[in-house]
Design a protein around this motif. Structure first.
Motif, short mmCIF file in Angstrom:
data_model
loop_
_atom_site.label_atom_id
_atom_site.label_comp_id
_atom_site.label_asym_id
_atom_site.label_seq_id
_atom_site.Cartn_x
_atom_site.Cartn_y
_atom_site.Cartn_z
N HIS A 1 0.86 -1.18 0.00
CA HIS A 1 0.00 0.00 0.00
C HIS A 1 0.90 1.23 0.00
O HIS A 1 2.04 1.20 0.49
CB HIS A 1 -0.89 -0.03 1.25
N GLU A 2 0.40 2.34 -0.50
CA GLU A 2 1.22 3.54 -0.60
C GLU A 2 1.67 4.07 0.76
O GLU A 2 2.64 4.84 0.84
CB GLU A 2 0.44 4.63 -1.34
N ALA A 3 1.03 3.64 1.86
CA ALA A 3 1.41 4.09 3.20
C ALA A 3 2.27 3.08 3.94
O ALA A 3 2.59 3.27 5.12
CB ALA A 3 0.17 4.40 4.03
N VAL A 4 2.67 2.00 3.27
CA VAL A 4 3.44 0.92 3.90
C VAL A 4 4.83 0.87 3.25
O VAL A 4 5.00 1.29 2.10
CB VAL A 4 2.71 -0.42 3.73
N SER A 5 5.82 0.34 3.98
CA SER A 5 7.18 0.27 3.43
C SER A 5 7.27 -0.74 2.29
O SER A 5 7.37 -0.36 1.12
CB SER A 5 8.18 -0.06 4.54
N ALA A 6 7.23 -2.03 2.60
CA ALA A 6 7.28 -3.05 1.57
C ALA A 6 6.97 -4.41 2.16
O ALA A 6 7.36 -4.71 3.29
CB ALA A 6 8.66 -3.10 0.90
N GLY A 7 6.27 -5.22 1.40
CA GLY A 7 6.00 -6.61 1.75
C GLY A 7 6.12 -7.43 0.49
O GLY A 7 6.79 -7.02 -0.47
N THR A 8 5.46 -8.58 0.47
CA THR A 8 5.62 -9.52 -0.64
C THR A 8 4.29 -9.85 -1.31
O THR A 8 3.28 -10.05 -0.64
CB THR A 8 6.28 -10.82 -0.14
N LEU A 9 4.31 -9.91 -2.64
CA LEU A 9 3.19 -10.42 -3.41
C LEU A 9 3.22 -11.94 -3.29
O LEU A 9 4.11 -12.59 -3.83
CB LEU A 9 3.32 -9.96 -4.87
N GLY A 10 2.25 -12.50 -2.56
CA GLY A 10 2.30 -13.94 -2.29
C GLY A 10 1.88 -14.80 -3.45
O GLY A 10 2.46 -15.86 -3.71
N GLY A 11 0.86 -14.38 -4.16
CA GLY A 11 0.33 -15.16 -5.27
C GLY A 11 -0.90 -14.47 -5.80
O GLY A 11 -1.19 -13.32 -5.47
N PHE A 12 -1.65 -15.20 -6.63
CA PHE A 12 -2.81 -14.60 -7.27
C PHE A 12 -4.07 -15.42 -6.99
O PHE A 12 -4.01 -16.65 -6.85
CB PHE A 12 -2.57 -14.50 -8.78
N VAL A 13 -5.19 -14.72 -6.92
CA VAL A 13 -6.47 -15.36 -6.65
C VAL A 13 -7.51 -14.82 -7.63
O VAL A 13 -7.36 -13.73 -8.18
CB VAL A 13 -6.94 -15.10 -5.19
N ARG A 14 -8.56 -15.61 -7.80
CA ARG A 14 -9.68 -15.17 -8.64
C ARG A 14 -10.78 -14.62 -7.75
O ARG A 14 -11.16 -15.23 -6.76
CB ARG A 14 -10.20 -16.33 -9.49
N THR A 15 -11.27 -13.46 -8.11
CA THR A 15 -12.39 -12.83 -7.41
C THR A 15 -13.53 -12.64 -8.41
O THR A 15 -13.32 -12.76 -9.63
CB THR A 15 -11.98 -11.46 -6.84
N PRO A 16 -14.73 -12.31 -7.94
CA PRO A 16 -15.82 -12.07 -8.89
C PRO A 16 -15.50 -10.94 -9.88
O PRO A 16 -16.06 -10.91 -10.98
CB PRO A 16 -16.99 -11.67 -7.97
N SER A 17 -14.58 -10.06 -9.52
CA SER A 17 -14.25 -8.92 -10.38
C SER A 17 -13.04 -9.17 -11.28
O SER A 17 -12.75 -8.36 -12.17
CB SER A 17 -13.99 -7.67 -9.52
N GLY A 18 -12.33 -10.28 -11.04
CA GLY A 18 -11.17 -10.57 -11.86
C GLY A 18 -9.97 -11.04 -11.06
O GLY A 18 -10.09 -11.41 -9.88
N LEU A 19 -8.78 -11.00 -11.68
CA LEU A 19 -7.56 -11.49 -11.06
C LEU A 19 -7.04 -10.48 -10.04
O LEU A 19 -6.96 -9.28 -10.31
CB LEU A 19 -6.50 -11.73 -12.13
N ALA A 20 -6.66 -10.99 -8.85
CA ALA A 20 -6.17 -10.12 -7.78
C ALA A 20 -4.92 -10.73 -7.16
O ALA A 20 -4.68 -11.93 -7.25
CB ALA A 20 -7.24 -9.93 -6.71
N MET A 21 -4.11 -9.85 -6.56
CA MET A 21 -2.95 -10.34 -5.82
C MET A 21 -3.33 -10.60 -4.37
O MET A 21 -4.22 -9.93 -3.81
CB MET A 21 -1.79 -9.34 -5.88
N LEU A 22 -2.65 -11.55 -3.76
CA LEU A 22 -2.87 -11.92 -2.36
C LEU A 22 -1.64 -11.57 -1.53
O LEU A 22 -0.51 -11.87 -1.93
CB LEU A 22 -3.15 -13.42 -2.24
N SER A 23 -1.85 -10.93 -0.40
CA SER A 23 -0.79 -10.65 0.54
C SER A 23 -1.43 -10.45 1.92
O SER A 23 -2.54 -10.93 2.17
CB SER A 23 0.02 -9.43 0.11
N ASN A 24 -0.74 -9.75 2.81
CA ASN A 24 -1.26 -9.51 4.15
C ASN A 24 -2.05 -8.22 4.25
O ASN A 24 -1.84 -7.28 3.48
CB ASN A 24 -0.11 -9.43 5.17
#
Length: 318
Positions: free
Chosen positions: A106-129
């Motif tokens: 997020h723009e207010a956070v330092s840095a984390g990791t893109l864990g993987g991808f998931v399908r949502t009703p709206s399309g492809l999304a990234m999963l993280s914390n």
């Protein structure tokens, strides 16, 4: 010890902890009301054992007297403070297409990791914390997610996704630290681009993950690491975030092989089983000490729980 007997012993310990803890808690301490006692199931020489993790050696006094026979089935270890892994490879630079392991936030956070991808009703999304994509409850759906994260130079031009949903962390018991962000329409992704190829195994429930299971992950800070699960069904994991301490139940504990399994900035990594490449957990916290090598332990949410809570489906490849 039989696993069911170990679960009964775990329950006995947890039932007897609150009175002792409340009696020792001091007003104003960030520890209260459950300071630094986590209890789960580990592996012993002849079966299951109860794994008790403390963050201070003095907290040994909080444990109930179980009798000599039961005490021999309990593995007590001091692991030090457990923190959300968000502090500041190629995984830290701007990369397209997106793939698991990259620096995001997020723009207010330092840095984390893109864990993987998931399908949502709206399309492809990234999963993280939550604490990576949703700034520990302080963000709003529609906020921008950057790749790389701000700590790695990500600016407004590096927007790749929109925060879609997150599970709020609460003062009581938490099960997951998780969030998803819908990819922007013009941002390409390769979900299966991991060391060894896509994670094609079925997502198992938490009971399919056993102590001593060999696992791997790829994260923004430490890259591709290998380890083993040292305890499951761990309750009472107290994690220090910037704004508060949150308690987590039903977690998975992991030790690294030949060094730490994770470090600050690896939060959000998806962990997979080495034997079949099945994704099993979402990394979110860890300690700097403890474990058989003294290099710390990592904690992760069972991935089946994460997906169920967020109402999304794991996407192994396009």
């Amino acid at each position: 010890m039989d696993p069911d007997a170990a679960r009964e012993l775990k329950a006995r310990i947890l039932e007897r902890l609150p009175t002792a803890v409340e009696a020792r808690s001091t007003a104003g301490e960030r520890d209260a009301p459950w300071p630094w006692v986590a209890v789960g199931l580990g592996a012993g020489r002849t079966g299951a054992r109860v794994a008790v993790r403390l963050q201070r050696d003095a907290d040994r006094a909080l444990l109930p007297d179980l009798g000599r026979a039961a005490a021999e089935e309990v593995d007590v270890e001091v692991i030090g403070p457990v923190h959300a892994l968000t502090s500041p490879t190629d995984l830290r630079r701007r990369t397209r297409p997106l793939r698991p392991g990259l620096s995001v936030a997020h723009e207010a956070v330092s840095a984390g990791t893109l864990g993987g991808f998931v399908r949502t009703p709206s399309g492809l999304a990234m999963l993280s914390n939550n604490h990576v994509l949703a700034a520990s409850n302080s963000a709003f759906p529609g906020d921008a997610v950057r790749q790389p994260g701000p700590a790695d130079g990500g600016g407004s031009a590096d927007r790749v996704a929109t925060l879609t949903a997150f599970q709020p962390m609460v003062a009581g018991v938490n099960l997951v630290d998780a969030a998803v962000a819908l990819l922007d329409a013009d941002v390409p992704a390769t979900p299966g681009d991991l060391p060894g190829g896509p994670l094609l195994g079925a997502v198992p429930g938490s009971l399919d993950v056993d102590p001593d299971e060999a696992v791997e992950k790829v994260g923004r800070t430490t890259g591709h690491t290998r380890g083993r699960i040292t305890a499951v069904e761990v309750d009472g994991v107290a994690v220090q975030y910037d704004e508060a301490v949150y308690r987590f139940d039903d977690q998975i504990e992991i030790e690294g092989r030949g060094g730490p399994f994770s470090a600050g900035g690896d939060s959000g990594s998806v962990i997979w089983r080495s034997r079949d490449r099945a994704p099993v957990a979402l990394l979110f916290a860890g300690s700097e000490t403890g474990g058989s090598a003294g290099t710390g332990v990592t904690f992760a949410n069972p991935l089946a729980t994460v997906l169920a809570v967020l109402g999304v489906e794991w996407c192994p490849d396009l």
